[in-house]
Design an enzyme around this catalytic site. Sequence first.
Site, PDB file in Angstrom:
ATOM      1  N   TYR A 363      -4.397  -8.663   5.327  1.00 25.04           N
ATOM      2  CA  TYR A 363      -3.244  -8.736   4.725  1.00 25.04           C
ATOM      3  C   TYR A 363      -2.766  -8.269   3.514  1.00 25.04           C
ATOM      4  O   TYR A 363      -1.497  -8.159   3.070  1.00 25.04           O
ATOM      5  CB  TYR A 363      -2.579 -10.350   4.517  1.00 25.04           C
ATOM      6  CG  TYR A 363      -3.834 -11.191   3.780  1.00 25.04           C
ATOM      7  CD1 TYR A 363      -3.060 -11.205   2.387  1.00 25.04           C
ATOM      8  CD2 TYR A 363      -4.781 -11.863   4.186  1.00 25.04           C
ATOM      9  CE1 TYR A 363      -4.121 -12.079   1.639  1.00 25.04           C
ATOM     10  CE2 TYR A 363      -5.753 -12.361   3.260  1.00 25.04           C
ATOM     11  CZ  TYR A 363      -5.132 -12.643   2.167  1.00 25.04           C
ATOM     12  OH  TYR A 363      -6.003 -13.399   1.204  1.00 25.04           O
ATOM     13  N   SER A 370      -1.761   0.789  -1.776  1.00 23.76           N
ATOM     14  CA  SER A 370      -0.603  -0.014  -1.370  1.00 23.76           C
ATOM     15  C   SER A 370       0.830   0.756  -1.813  1.00 23.76           C
ATOM     16  O   SER A 370       1.042   1.590  -2.461  1.00 23.76           O
ATOM     17  CB  SER A 370      -0.336  -1.077  -2.372  1.00 23.76           C
ATOM     18  OG  SER A 370       0.895  -1.755  -2.305  1.00 23.76           O
ATOM     19  N   HIS A 372       3.641  -0.110  -2.340  1.00 21.84           N
ATOM     20  CA  HIS A 372       4.304  -0.595  -3.676  1.00 21.84           C
ATOM     21  C   HIS A 372       4.047   0.152  -4.700  1.00 21.84           C
ATOM     22  O   HIS A 372       4.720   0.217  -5.620  1.00 21.84           O
ATOM     23  CB  HIS A 372       4.064  -1.974  -3.850  1.00 21.84           C
ATOM     24  CG  HIS A 372       4.662  -2.824  -2.734  1.00 21.84           C
ATOM     25  ND1 HIS A 372       5.994  -3.344  -2.906  1.00 21.84           N
ATOM     26  CD2 HIS A 372       4.169  -3.506  -1.569  1.00 21.84           C
ATOM     27  CE1 HIS A 372       6.229  -4.132  -1.663  1.00 21.84           C
ATOM     28  NE2 HIS A 372       5.238  -4.274  -0.969  1.00 21.84           N
ATOM     29  N   ASP A 379       9.821  -5.524  -0.960  1.00 22.18           N
ATOM     30  CA  ASP A 379       9.709  -6.806  -0.124  1.00 22.18           C
ATOM     31  C   ASP A 379      11.012  -7.479  -0.387  1.00 22.18           C
ATOM     32  O   ASP A 379      11.128  -7.855  -1.442  1.00 22.18           O
ATOM     33  CB  ASP A 379       8.785  -7.744  -0.436  1.00 22.18           C
ATOM     34  CG  ASP A 379       7.396  -6.834   0.003  1.00 22.18           C
ATOM     35  OD1 ASP A 379       7.357  -5.761   0.904  1.00 22.18           O
ATOM     36  OD2 ASP A 379       6.288  -7.403  -0.270  1.00 22.18           O
ATOM     37  N   GLU A 426       5.829  -6.572   9.354  1.00 27.48           N
ATOM     38  CA  GLU A 426       6.484  -7.098   8.077  1.00 27.48           C
ATOM     39  C   GLU A 426       7.858  -6.986   8.121  1.00 27.48           C
ATOM     40  O   GLU A 426       8.453  -5.924   7.581  1.00 27.48           O
ATOM     41  CB  GLU A 426       5.929  -6.455   6.959  1.00 27.48           C
ATOM     42  CG  GLU A 426       4.486  -6.717   6.758  1.00 27.48           C
ATOM     43  CD  GLU A 426       3.854  -6.318   5.168  1.00 27.48           C
ATOM     44  OE1 GLU A 426       4.412  -5.843   4.554  1.00 27.48           O
ATOM     45  OE2 GLU A 426       2.433  -6.414   5.326  1.00 27.48           O
ATOM     46  N   HIS A 429       9.631  -5.682   4.564  1.00 22.47           N
ATOM     47  CA  HIS A 429       9.120  -4.661   3.845  1.00 22.47           C
ATOM     48  C   HIS A 429       9.692  -3.372   4.030  1.00 22.47           C
ATOM     49  O   HIS A 429       9.587  -2.788   5.280  1.00 22.47           O
ATOM     50  CB  HIS A 429       7.437  -4.337   3.871  1.00 22.47           C
ATOM     51  CG  HIS A 429       7.010  -3.282   3.172  1.00 22.47           C
ATOM     52  ND1 HIS A 429       5.889  -3.559   2.257  1.00 22.47           N
ATOM     53  CD2 HIS A 429       7.164  -1.881   3.173  1.00 22.47           C
ATOM     54  CE1 HIS A 429       5.687  -2.308   1.788  1.00 22.47           C
ATOM     55  NE2 HIS A 429       6.238  -1.225   2.346  1.00 22.47           N
TER      56      HIS A 429
HETATM   57 ZN   LIG Z   1       5.338  -5.072   0.954  1.00 28.21          ZN
END
Ligand SMILES: [Zn+2]
Length: 457
Positions: A363, A370, A372, A379, A426, A429
């Site tokens: 997860y 990442s 991000h 998110d 997700e 996201h």
């Molecule tokens: Zn995310």
Amino acid sequence: MEKKKKRKLKKGIILFLIIFILFWLFLGVYLFQHKSFDTKLKEHGYSKEEIQELKSHLEKKNLEIVLEYDYQKTILHILNEKDFQEKYFSYYLKFLNRYPNATSYDIVFFVNHGLEDITYNPDLHDIIHHEKFKEEYLDDYLKYYEEHQELDAEKIVIDVNTNKEEEDPNANLKPVGGEVTSNSNSNSNQNSHKNSNSNSSSNSSSNTKDPKEEDIPLEEITALFLGKQYMVDRNMDRYRKYYLSHKNLSADEIITRVNSNIDLTAYKDVTASDLGKGDLLIVNKYYYLDKNYVPSNLVAVNSKHGRGYLKKEAYDAFIEMYNDAVKEGLYPYIQSPYRSYSYQTTLYNNYVKRDGVKEADTYSARPGYSEHQTGLAMDLGTSKNHSIGDFESSKEFTWVSKNAYKYGFILRYPKNKQYLTGYMYEPWHYRYVGKEIAKYIYENNITYEEYFEYFLR
Ligand SMILES: [Zn+2]
């Protein structure tokens, strides 16, 4: 005589005072603790009514577990599930933490069935909620699904039911084709030997190729892929190799998988992400960012839109989308945008400390891996409920999922594609790729992995 009496009296008064002081001290500590418990729950975002509800369902040690996690409405829904069992409470929350989009029903269902380590995703949700789902076939569905992640829930339930009903009740299901995907998946490992010794069942697939066929001329294999959409010349060797161990798959499916790199080993067969691609760079379990990589022109997100930082072009696109959403009475909220390498390291290490590497990897991205860190991903929650796990059930999600592409965003980890992206679905996201590419990806229902390999690499 007098002296003795006086001394006794003095002793008595001192004793009384000590007891008196201790009484108030304990009462004070008790009240303080009690109050601070409510206060802590309140600080986590729970309302008065929700705190009452938590307290009426849970004993103290479980209330303390609630405080280990961020606020999520799903926690309250779990308490009200018909099959909720308090002794499994910590497992429910662990499950929810790993899979914030899991419904309370699914969490209770899988944990109660001893499947708390399952790799959960919406396909499994669709399977256990299918009208023809039979609980006694649960192991068979999971096994079959593990081997056929490209199939939808409908097909899985029907195939398994057909197989089970056609055969004698003691025979085990033979998976169609017997193909196993290369990405690791812990679904129903406990059943994996059960099904391997059956060879009596009928094959419901139209595929008639013999998987033991060995000496196929190279040109013949190559011919399977030539002219196919998304075929990339440089991957031809890999297509051929993948084909030899997955003969029951279509050429298109093999191209999709190899182009997504799932014939490689995640976190092991890795390449530095090509920064020359600018806003189109890719970051996943095969392409990483250096620990010193910080995106240029990060801007602070206005508190009415959310929190943190995004690359300016991504934030501008969000504002454009936000302004149109507001016209519909909707308020998407940027809950988690740019994350630095060091922040991702802290996050990941905390998860590993709590759940171990294997579980954390399901997860959380490892530092450097990442999306991000690119400053192009975010998110989403809503301004009323910041929790990303609740986003999917909001009106904002319904609108954003249909319209985000018009502003240059793609749903980066879609349903039914986790075996390609390496991430479960997700719904919260989104990734900025610009309008033209977002439109193509949306309309052709492909992942960024596939798009990148074919058009950009
Ligand atoms: Zn995310």
